[in-house]
Design an enzyme around this catalytic site. Sequence first.
Site, short mmCIF file in Angstrom:
data_model
loop_
_atom_site.label_atom_id
_atom_site.label_comp_id
_atom_site.label_asym_id
_atom_site.label_seq_id
_atom_site.Cartn_x
_atom_site.Cartn_y
_atom_site.Cartn_z
N GLN A 344 0.86 -1.18 0.00
CA GLN A 344 0.00 0.00 0.00
C GLN A 344 0.89 1.23 0.00
OE1 GLN A 344 -3.03 0.28 3.25
NE2 GLN A 344 -4.37 -0.24 1.56
N THR A 516 1.65 -1.12 7.81
CA THR A 516 1.76 -2.55 8.05
C THR A 516 0.65 -3.25 7.27
OG1 THR A 516 2.67 -1.98 10.18
CG2 THR A 516 2.03 -4.26 9.91
N HIS A 517 0.60 -3.00 5.96
CA HIS A 517 -0.47 -3.52 5.13
C HIS A 517 0.03 -4.36 3.98
CE1 HIS A 517 -2.69 0.37 6.61
NE2 HIS A 517 -2.56 -0.52 7.56
N PRO A 518 1.00 -5.24 4.21
CA PRO A 518 1.35 -6.20 3.17
C PRO A 518 0.21 -7.21 3.00
CG PRO A 518 3.12 -6.01 4.80
CD PRO A 518 1.89 -5.38 5.38
N ASN A 556 -4.68 -5.01 -3.25
CA ASN A 556 -4.94 -4.25 -2.03
C ASN A 556 -5.54 -2.89 -2.34
OD1 ASN A 556 -5.05 -3.74 0.68
ND2 ASN A 556 -2.85 -3.40 0.94
#
Lengths: 589, 327
Positions: A344, A516-518, A556
């Site tokens: 992201q 922290t959006h893997p 995403n």
Amino acid sequence: MAIQKKVDVVTVGAGWTAAIFAQILTEGGYNVLSIEQGPMRWANPDFKHNHDPLRYHIRHAMMVNLGRETWSWRPNPKAPTLPMRQYGSFNPGQGVGGAAIHWSGMNWRFLESDFNYRTHYIERYGENKLPAGNRIQDWPVTYKELEPYYDRFEYDIGVSGQTGNLNGVILEGGNPFEAPRSRPYPLPPLEVTIPSVIYADACRELGYHPFPQPAGILSQAYQDRWGNVRSGCLYCGFCTRYGCEVDAKSMPVNTHIPPALRTGRYEIRAHSKVIRVNLGPGGRATGVTYIDEQGQEQEQPADVVLLSGFTFTNVRMLLLSRSDDHPNGIGNDQGLVGKNYTYQHWHGVSTGLFEGRRFNLYMGNTSTQNVIFDFQADVFDHSDLDFVGGGMLFSTLGERDPLASVGSLPVTDEGGKNWGQGWKDYLRQNWDSVATIVFQGESLPYEDQFLDLDPVYKAADGQPLLRLTFDWHQNDYNMYRFIAQRADEIMKQMGPTRQKTTKELDPYNIHKYQSTHPTGGAIMGTDPGNSVTNKYGQVWDTPNVFVTGAALYPQNPGVNPTGTLAPLAYMAAEAIRDRFFRNPDRILV
Amino acid sequence: MSDEKIPTEKPQSEEKPTGHEVTLLLMSRRGFLRAAGFAVAATGLGVVTGCDTPPAEESTGALPTETVPVRAQYPEVPYAPIVPPPADVLVFFSPHEAQTVEALTARILPGTPDDPGAREAGIANYIDKLMGFNEGFAEPTYRQAPYAQTYEGDTPPDQASPSNQYQTVWVSKDEIDRYGFQSLLTPREIYRAGLKSVDSFANQTAGSNFVDLSEDQQDQILEAMSKGEASGFDNPSAKDFFARLRDDTINGMFADPAYGGNRDMVGWKLIGYPGAQRAYTPHDIHTEGPVRPPQSLAMMHQFHPGQLANSHVAVPVSGTEEQRPEH
């Protein structure tokens, strides 16, 4: 190696999706065991004296201990790989509650077009609009199907927000672009910072539609359906990267875990790390192996294995768990594990200095601010643009502590001197006079962007690290350039004394925190040819292994992932409770 | 070089515990379940095992003796000390090194007794005590080889190069920054080598050690370091060592005084930051200017749900029906 007593369901980690499964399955009479690598913790006493930004923000006290395990990275398949030796790009957590203890509480629903991304863009713009080398695909679930679960999750945890679309009726002050919701938010929005008010005015003057950030943080006291009673937010300024000492922030330990424990059918084994899923005859999972607090290997038999760790954990466990039936790992019979890894965008785009103002930005939290969705997803026309997708623009976040902010001052394009008497005087006058517009944007999957096992570097468990191959693509650079211009215009409208805008996107680096959006790596889909799991996270080739969380996302969207991975967990847990055990070798439909 | 003991050990004193100490006591293994809050205590049914022990008890510094990892081999982030460590006891630096660090950081944030800077705030003390824990790694760090070597130009050194007899990851000098911290050196080694380079550069350009130079001469040296123009630095480079000094100056100046810097909260007073507070009201959020005097962790009101957090705000009760109004 000792063999532990068999349970119905064993979960890898005790984060939020594990807690949701535990609540729903124990209610249905099943036994659930969570094996968690980190410590047990509750608001009281563990979070009651934690207002220490050096320990929690700078030194990452709540995150996975990188001494034991990290992730390696290379920008592309031809580049050298190195491990991330200290924290940077993302912050996966350890301990009961997982990253949902230290999360910032930003709680979103995805838009309807996020679920049928490929179909939507092709219908509106034609096949050629999508970037070369992409692996974009539709989700196997629609917004409509997920809406009841979104609704339940938001009422279960007490989300604060301003409703923008109630059953198709657009309401003043909310997000006019949001997908229709069946009930309003359970709580009114949080207070916003001073620059967020200035931002909202500037946005309205430019014709945009600002609204307050929806938050998994209570704006007032709340009692959930299980009887948990929690305080409203105190705006203390220690939120993201901290646990909440008054339980105002929604966390697994103040929502789903207490009712699950109360059934007597839920157990959490802390300081214990799962190292593989065990496989038996016919390629079915028989349980997991873990290393306990004393360093001893233990075998835990179970009927169902739930991979409910962070994105990276789940993908690594799939790849590490092998047998003659699954020589390349669980779910990987068609080589799809690790594909569709996405991330992201999260960048402070435009910064303004407002001399003489004191914004009190050390108060509040990351959700005490206003947002616009005018450049999110496909809510704006992309016909004449050289990219697809978009993202949102945040006004200035709260909880700004000095350790994380003085280093990046002063605000100047010329790279003014950042040490010495002049710098000190600048900090004295201007440290709390700065507003920033932040961009959070979507990330698309590409062929040369994936996760696999590192051939060189190992974790403390002796097994390979997970390796990330990831960099931004042309679509990202073009999208960023367009959005940065909008942010620059809004900041200008806000009227700062001085302004600095980063107009071009830099190539990805792993040392700067960017969210922290893997996501992705074990994606859900309509059949085994395009995905690792079905819409319940059930692994096609190993039907008693389920995956939860953002690893399931085919690509995403431009909002925080937690608000959607929780409803997906509700849907999957109910399917297991009501239908799976009747015929455990069947793929659920 | 032996591992220094963590600067977070609980002092054995009979004094009344501060709020912070109470927290640590409650987190002891025996006290945990009793204090663990409503969920477990109220039900008694759920099972919670493997409760946490405070890090102060778990870092033994022992070498691995088994192939399976145990927690103690990988220390977690230390807690803030209960009282600031004494400035007149050095745990890592030699007296000359400490004076040099003090002089360097005092040019990054200059000060006088009336307008305190890095020297008055005790930054050298902060850095000395930081070096005392886990080789200076307060943040858990992945330390497995192979490490990176950089090269200039388009291609890495060929396979016949003598340095290729060892496993090395060759990364272009232009790309290495993207990978973040990759140093083979520990923070202790970085400081020891960096300080030596500062003095040799000072002697070479100005004829004496850094601490003996005028402030103007010291500024010139820092300027040259910050621009990567100071010669004689190898590993760490002049630029990297300057960045490290600046980062640690910021951390020492604006972290809680418990860590040995920010003495009397001078850093927070400088910029108008009130430190560790329990609560602000919506009215506070919209009132520009200071709304609270600064407060450190040790000064924080003890946390007992339902009590007044300060003169304005009651801490609401978590896990009960009770909440008192604000103001």
